[in-house]
Design a protein around this motif. Structure first.
Motif, PDB file in Angstrom:
ATOM      1  N   ARG A 197       0.817  -1.212   0.000  1.00 35.46           N
ATOM      2  CA  ARG A 197       0.000   0.000   0.000  1.00 35.46           C
ATOM      3  C   ARG A 197       0.853   1.266   0.000  1.00 35.46           C
ATOM      4  NH1 ARG A 197      -3.326   0.165   5.118  1.00 35.46           N
ATOM      5  NH2 ARG A 197      -4.292   1.913   4.013  1.00 35.46           N
TER       6      ARG A 197
ATOM      7  N   GLN B   8      -7.553   0.616   6.927  1.00 35.29           N
ATOM      8  CA  GLN B   8      -7.449   0.502   5.479  1.00 35.29           C
ATOM      9  C   GLN B   8      -8.830   0.617   4.840  1.00 35.29           C
ATOM     10  OE1 GLN B   8      -5.653  -3.120   4.114  1.00 35.29           O
ATOM     11  NE2 GLN B   8      -5.651  -2.499   1.951  1.00 35.29           N
TER      12      GLN B   8
ATOM     13  N   GLU C 169      -9.531  -0.080  -1.258  1.00 32.67           N
ATOM     14  CA  GLU C 169      -8.182  -0.504  -1.618  1.00 32.67           C
ATOM     15  C   GLU C 169      -8.056  -2.022  -1.753  1.00 32.67           C
ATOM     16  OE1 GLU C 169      -5.644   2.998   0.701  1.00 32.67           O
ATOM     17  OE2 GLU C 169      -5.138   0.887   0.951  1.00 32.67           O
TER      18      GLU C 169
END
Length: 263
Positions: free
Chosen positions: A100, A243, A247
């Motif tokens: 990420r 998160q 994503e």
């Protein structure tokens, strides 16, 4: 016809999701294997076999033979054999968060290669050396002494691969512009694993602070490593929790499947 599964909600409330509909479920499963792995790892190495804390390089032949022929070593090896597969799962938690970050994949690959190498020399070698010594009675004392040295030198004297592995992790955090993990953790990680270089003298020193059971080589390193490990897991937990679902790969796969089904 009865409905197999029903989500009961009140007026104006959002539908309640089932636990298996959580798109981070796979990450959470991987994350919670980490304490299980280290618990089994610690059980095998400490109270069961007392491989750790490390015994003295200057132990007498009788002490080495008594230790290496212990049946507890075989039980410890059984536990390690069953737990070993959890090691790459735990490292996957780090790799997923590095992916990420706004850094080159080379840092992620470095951590992956270091984790693979470290697991072999830092766990498999030690497990086979200590377990082999206990597997069959009647080995010559000189062979048991060699396995004893091999096991401890592999476990403690091969920390260089871990240095590269976690240096890559620390640099990824420092260079990341997405702030996936806090910057101070990156500096802490780099500083912490520079201290692992103090394991190099175990190949030379057989007594004193730089022997494999020495104050600087083992105890000082553990004093820094153990709290760092707990802190990293807390930070990884927060990163997974924060998160965004957008994503996640499975988020896009589910949306694509729904779009195709509605077309």
């Amino acid at each position: 016809m009865t409905k197999a599964v029903a989500d009961v909600t009140g007026p104006g409330q959002a539908p309640r999701r089932r636990w298996r509909d959580n798109k981070k479920l796979d990450q959470w499963i991987a994350f919670w294997t980490v304490p299980v792995f280290f618990s089994l790892f610690g059980l095998a190495f400490v109270p069961l076999s007392w491989m750790m804390p490390p015994r003295s390089p200057g132990a007498s032949q009788a002490e080495i033979t008594d230790f290496m022929q212990s049946q507890n070593l075989l039980v410890a090896c059984v536990i390690l054999t069953l737990a070993f597969g959890m090691a790459p799962v735990s490292n996957a938690c780090y790799l997923n968060q590095i992916r990420r970050m706004s850094v080159s994949p080379v840092l992620r690959y470095s951590l992956m290669a270091g984790a693979t190498t470290g697991a072999i020399v830092g766990m498999v070698f030690a497990m086979f050396c200590f377990g082999l010594g206990a597997f069959r009675t009647g080995y010559d004392p000189e062979i048991l002494a060699m396995l004893y040295d091999f096991g401890y030198l592999a476990f403690i004297g091969s920390l260089g691969c871990f240095c590269i592995m976690w240096m890559a992790f620390g640099l990824a955090i420092i260079l990341d512009k997405n702030n996936i993990l806090p910057k101070w953790l990156g500096y802490y990680t780099v500083w912490q694993y520079v201290t692992e270089l103090m394991a190099a003298p175990v190949w030379i020193a057989k007594s004193g602070p730089f022997a494999w059971n020495g104050l600087m080589t083992f105890w000082f390193a553990m004093l820094l490593y153990v709290p760092w490990q707990f802190i990293v897991y807390v930070c990884i937990y927060r990163a997974i929790k924060n998160q965004p679902e957008e994503e996640l790969d499975n988020f896009h796969l589910v949306n694509a499947a729904r779009t195709e089904a509605n077309a």
